[in-house]
Design an enzyme around this catalytic site. Structure first.
Site, mmCIF file in Angstrom:
data_model
loop_
_atom_site.group_PDB
_atom_site.id
_atom_site.type_symbol
_atom_site.label_atom_id
_atom_site.label_comp_id
_atom_site.label_asym_id
_atom_site.label_seq_id
_atom_site.Cartn_x
_atom_site.Cartn_y
_atom_site.Cartn_z
ATOM 1 N N THR A 84 -3.498 -5.199 -1.931
ATOM 2 C CA THR A 84 -4.273 -3.957 -1.935
ATOM 3 C C THR A 84 -5.710 -4.137 -2.402
ATOM 4 O O THR A 84 -6.652 -3.711 -1.735
ATOM 5 C CB THR A 84 -3.561 -2.906 -2.807
ATOM 6 O OG1 THR A 84 -2.293 -2.606 -2.214
ATOM 7 C CG2 THR A 84 -4.378 -1.632 -2.921
ATOM 8 N N ASP A 313 2.294 2.367 1.416
ATOM 9 C CA ASP A 313 2.538 1.101 0.731
ATOM 10 C C ASP A 313 3.770 1.190 -0.163
ATOM 11 O O ASP A 313 4.631 0.296 -0.148
ATOM 12 C CB ASP A 313 1.314 0.727 -0.091
ATOM 13 C CG ASP A 313 1.494 -0.583 -0.847
ATOM 14 O OD1 ASP A 313 1.466 -1.639 -0.199
ATOM 15 O OD2 ASP A 313 1.650 -0.550 -2.080
ATOM 16 N N HIS A 361 -3.834 -4.096 4.290
ATOM 17 C CA HIS A 361 -2.933 -5.196 4.634
ATOM 18 C C HIS A 361 -1.801 -4.634 5.479
ATOM 19 O O HIS A 361 -1.616 -3.414 5.575
ATOM 20 C CB HIS A 361 -2.360 -5.877 3.380
ATOM 21 C CG HIS A 361 -1.661 -4.932 2.437
ATOM 22 N ND1 HIS A 361 -0.384 -4.474 2.644
ATOM 23 C CD2 HIS A 361 -2.076 -4.348 1.274
ATOM 24 C CE1 HIS A 361 -0.037 -3.660 1.667
ATOM 25 N NE2 HIS A 361 -1.048 -3.550 0.821
#
Length: 557
Positions: A84, A313, A361
Site C-alpha cells: 500500500t 484491500d 497494487h
C-alpha cells in the site's frame, strides 16, 4: 547561379518593417486547464477483477470510465515490493521506491534497527485524537515531491490539494509535502488530520464529524447486491475462508455491530471491511469539495482532490479476489463511484475536471485456491524461515545471531560482527542468498552488495526488485517468493507484495473530455506515468523523482 529576387531599397525597408511587426512578441493564450484534478486509488484492486466483472457494472461508475476515458489495461506498479505505502507514494511522485524512499508499509530503521512506519513522525500527533508512537502523521519519510507540490509551487500555493483515505498512509502519501491529508479514525468513526497540517479543524470538517455519519450503519448488514446466480463462478467460501469453531461473522450477511451492543471501536473498525467505509470516504470527499470550494478556486487555478478507497484491500486480504465477498464489494464500489461522479458533475462539472483512477497494487488468489487448481502454491512461515537462516549462518561462520532484524522481504545482517570475525560481508550475504533460494516457496534472493552495484539479473523480476530497493531503508538481503506463494501463516486469506503480474497489473483510467482521448489501450504503461502526464496537462514541471513518461498518444490536441 541561384535566382535571387532583388528588392528595391524602399520596398525592402517596408518589408523589413512589416516583418519586424509580425515578429513582435504576441500575448500567448495559456492552454485550458482543468478546474479540478481528482486522483482516485482503489486499494488492492487487480485489473483482472475489473475485466472479469465488467459486464455486471452499472452505467455510471467503472463503465463511465471505460466509455468516456482512456483505459490502460496493461498498466503496472513497476516495482517489486507491491504494498500500500509504496504504491501510494508512486502515484503522484512518478518515482520508483529507490528514489522516493518508501520501501514498505514498515521497514527497519538503519540507526535503531527498530520498525519504522512509512508515515511515522513523532514530532506530530493526530489532531484531537489519541496517537500511538508509530501512527502515521506526516510525509516526512517521503523523499521527493508530488505533482500537487509542483502545482502549488507554480502558482504561489494558491491551488488546494486535499486528500482523504481510510488509511493514514493512503492520504498522506497522496498529499505530498504541501497538501492536506485526512484519514479515517477507526476508534471513533470520524475523519482526522495531524498537527503537521493544521492547529485546528476547519468548520466543514467539524460539522461533518459532529453529524457522526459512521453511526448510521450500526445494526445494518452488508448483503449481496446482485442475484445469487451472478456469483456462481466465485470460489467456495469454505475453501477461501473456512470457519473457525463458532465463527459466524465471515459469511454474508455481514452485520455491522459490536459485541458490546454499543457504538465502540470494534464497530468502527468493522466498517473497514465493508462498502460502508468507502461510502464514508466519498461522503467526506463531497464535504471537502463543498467546504474548500474545490474546482472553484478564486485565483482561477486548478485544485487537486486525492481519494484512496481502502475497503477492497481489507476484503481481499480476508477472502481473496476470487471470493464472493470481493466480487460483491467491487459491484458495491461501482455504484458508489457512479453516485460520486454524478455529484461531481453537478458541483464542478466533469467537463471541467480530469479524473484518474488506479490502484496501489493487485492481489494474488489464496494459496488454497491455487492448490485446488493444481498450482504449486503455499504459505511460508516467515518467523521460522529467518530463525533457520540465522542458525545456518551462525553455524557456517561461528557467529552469534548474524540476522539482527527483518521485515520480509528484507533481512538485516550484523555487519559489525561479520567484520570483527574477519569475514567479508558479501560472502555472508551470498551464503544467505544461496540458502534462501533452496527453501520451499522462495524463488531467489539478492544481497546488498549485488544491489548496490546493480548486479542483479537483467530480467523483469530483477529490474523490479532493483527499483524496490533503497540503500538506506531496505535490507541487506532481499528475497523473492515463488509465484503463488505468500509469506504468512494461517489457513485462509492472502496477501500481496510480489513482483508478479497478479500484484503489479492494476487498472488505470484517465477521463477528461477536453484533455484525454477515450479508448482502450493494451500498451505497456506504468503508474509512474500518471504524474508526468498530469504535470504536462497542468503546465508545471514534473516532480523531482519522476521517471515515467507523458502518455501523449492519449492526449487531445
Amino acid at each position: 547561379m541561384p535566382n535571387f529576387i532583388r528588392l528595391a531599397p524602399v520596398a525592402l525597408s517596408v518589408t523589413l518593417a512589416a516583418a519586424a511587426h509580425a515578429a513582435a512578441p504576441q500575448p500567448l493564450s495559456p492552454p485550458a486547464q482543468p478546474k479540478l484534478v481528482v486522483v482516485m486509488v482503489v486499494d488492492g484492486l487487480p485489473n483482472e477483477q475489473v475485466l472479469r466483472y465488467r459486464s455486471q457494472f452499472g452505467a455510471g461508475g467503472f463503465r463511465r470510465l471505460m466509455e468516456q476515458g482512456a483505459y490502460f489495461q496493461n498498466a503496472h506498479q513497476a516495482h517489486g515490493v507491491t504494498v500500500t505505502a509504496v504504491g501510494h507514494a508512486t502515484v503522484l511522485t512518478g518515482a520508483y521506491p529507490y528514489m522516493h524512499g518508501i520501501v514498505g508499509n514498515n521497514w527497519i530503521a538503519a540507526g535503531t534497527k527498530e520498525s519504522m512506519y512509512c508515515t511515522e513522525d513523532r514530532e506530530h500527533t493526530y489532531l484531537g485524537v489519541k496517537t500511538q508512537p508509530s501512527d502515521g502523521t506526516s510525509p516526512r519519510n517521503l523523499r521527493v515531491n508530488t505533482m500537487g507540490d509542483e502545482l502549488r509551487y507554480s502558482n504561489g500555493n494558491q491551488s488546494k490539494v486535499v486528500t482523504v483515505s481510510g488509511k493514514d498512509r493512503g492520504a498522506i502519501l497522496l498529499a505530498g509535502k504541501t497538501g492536506t491529508a485526512y484519514m479515517y479514525a477507526d476508534d471513533t468513526g470520524q475523519f482526522m488530520t495531524s498537527t503537521y497540517y493544521m492547529k485546528s479543524y476547519p468548520q466543514w470538517v467539524t460539522r461533518f464529524n459532529e453529524a457522526k455519519p459512521a453511526d448510521q450503519f450500526y445494526g445494518k448488514s452488508w448483503t449481496p447486491l446482485l442475484p445469487a446466480a451472478a456469483y456462481e463462478h466465485d470460489a467456495d467460501d469454505d475453501l477461501v475462508a473456512p470457519r473457525a469453531t463458532g465463527e459466524e461473522r465471515n459469511r454474508f450477511p455481514f452485520a455491522m455491530a459490536s459485541d458490546s451492543g454499543q457504538l465502540d471501536s470494534k464497530y468502527y473498525n468493522r466498517l473497514r471491511s465493508s462498502p460502508f467505509l468507502d461510502k464514508l470516504t466519498l461522503d467526506f470527499a463531497r464535504a471537502a469539495i463543498a467546504g474548500e470550494n474545490l474546482g472553484k478556486n478564486p485565483a482561477g487555478v486548478p485544485d487537486v482532490l486525492g481519494i484512496s478507497l481502502s475497503s477492497h484491500d481489507y476484503i481481499n486480504h480476508a477472502y481473496g479476489p476470487e471470493s464472493r465477498a470481493s466480487h460483491d464489494h467491487l459491484q458495491q464500489l461501482d455504484r458508489l463511484l457512479a453516485s460520486f461522479f454524478t455529484d461531481l458533475d453537478k458541483s464542478v462539472g466533469l467537463d471541467n475536471a480530469i479524473v484518474v483512477l488506479t490502484a496501489d497494487h493487485g492481489f494474488p488468489n489464496t494459496p488454497e485456491f491455487y492448490q485446488s487448481r493444481q498450482f504449486d502454491a503455499g504459505r511460508v512461515d516467515g518467523k521460522k524461515l529467518v530463525a533457520d537462516l540465522n542458525a545456518h549462518l551462525a553455524a557456517t561462520y561461528k557467529l552469534v545471531k548474524p540476522v539482527t532484524a527483518y521485515l520480509l522481504p528484507n533481512i538485516h545482517l550484523d555487519y559489525e560482527q561479520i567484520a570483527q570475525a574477519g569475514l567479508k560481508r558479501e560472502d555472508v550475504e551470498q551464503a544467505a542468498v544461496r540458502w534462501l533460494a533452496k527453501q520451499p516457496g522462495i524463488a531467489d534472493a539478492y544481497g546488498r552488495t549485488q544491489l548496490e552495484n546493480g548486479a542483479v539479473p537483467r530480467t523483469r523480476i530483477g529490474t523490479l526488485m532493483q527499483r524496490a530497493w533503497n540503500r538506506d531503508n531496505s535490507g541487506d538481503v532481499m528475497l523473492v517468493m515463488k509465484p503463488y506463494w505468500i509469506i504468512g501463516g494461517g489457513k485462509s486469506g492472502t496477501t500481496h507484495g510480489a513482483p508478479y503480474a497478479y500484484d503489479t497489473n492494476v487498472p488505470l483510467f484517465m477521463m477528461g473530455k477536453r484533455w484525454i482521448k477515450p479508448g482502450p489501450s493494451g500498451a505497456y504503461t506504468e503508474v509512474q506515468d500518471i504524474a508526468p502526464t498530469l504535470s504536462y496537462l497542468l503546465g508545471v514541471r514534473p516532480p523531482a523523482g519522476a521517471e515515467g513518461r507523458v502518455l501523449a498518444e492519449f492526449l487531445q490536441k
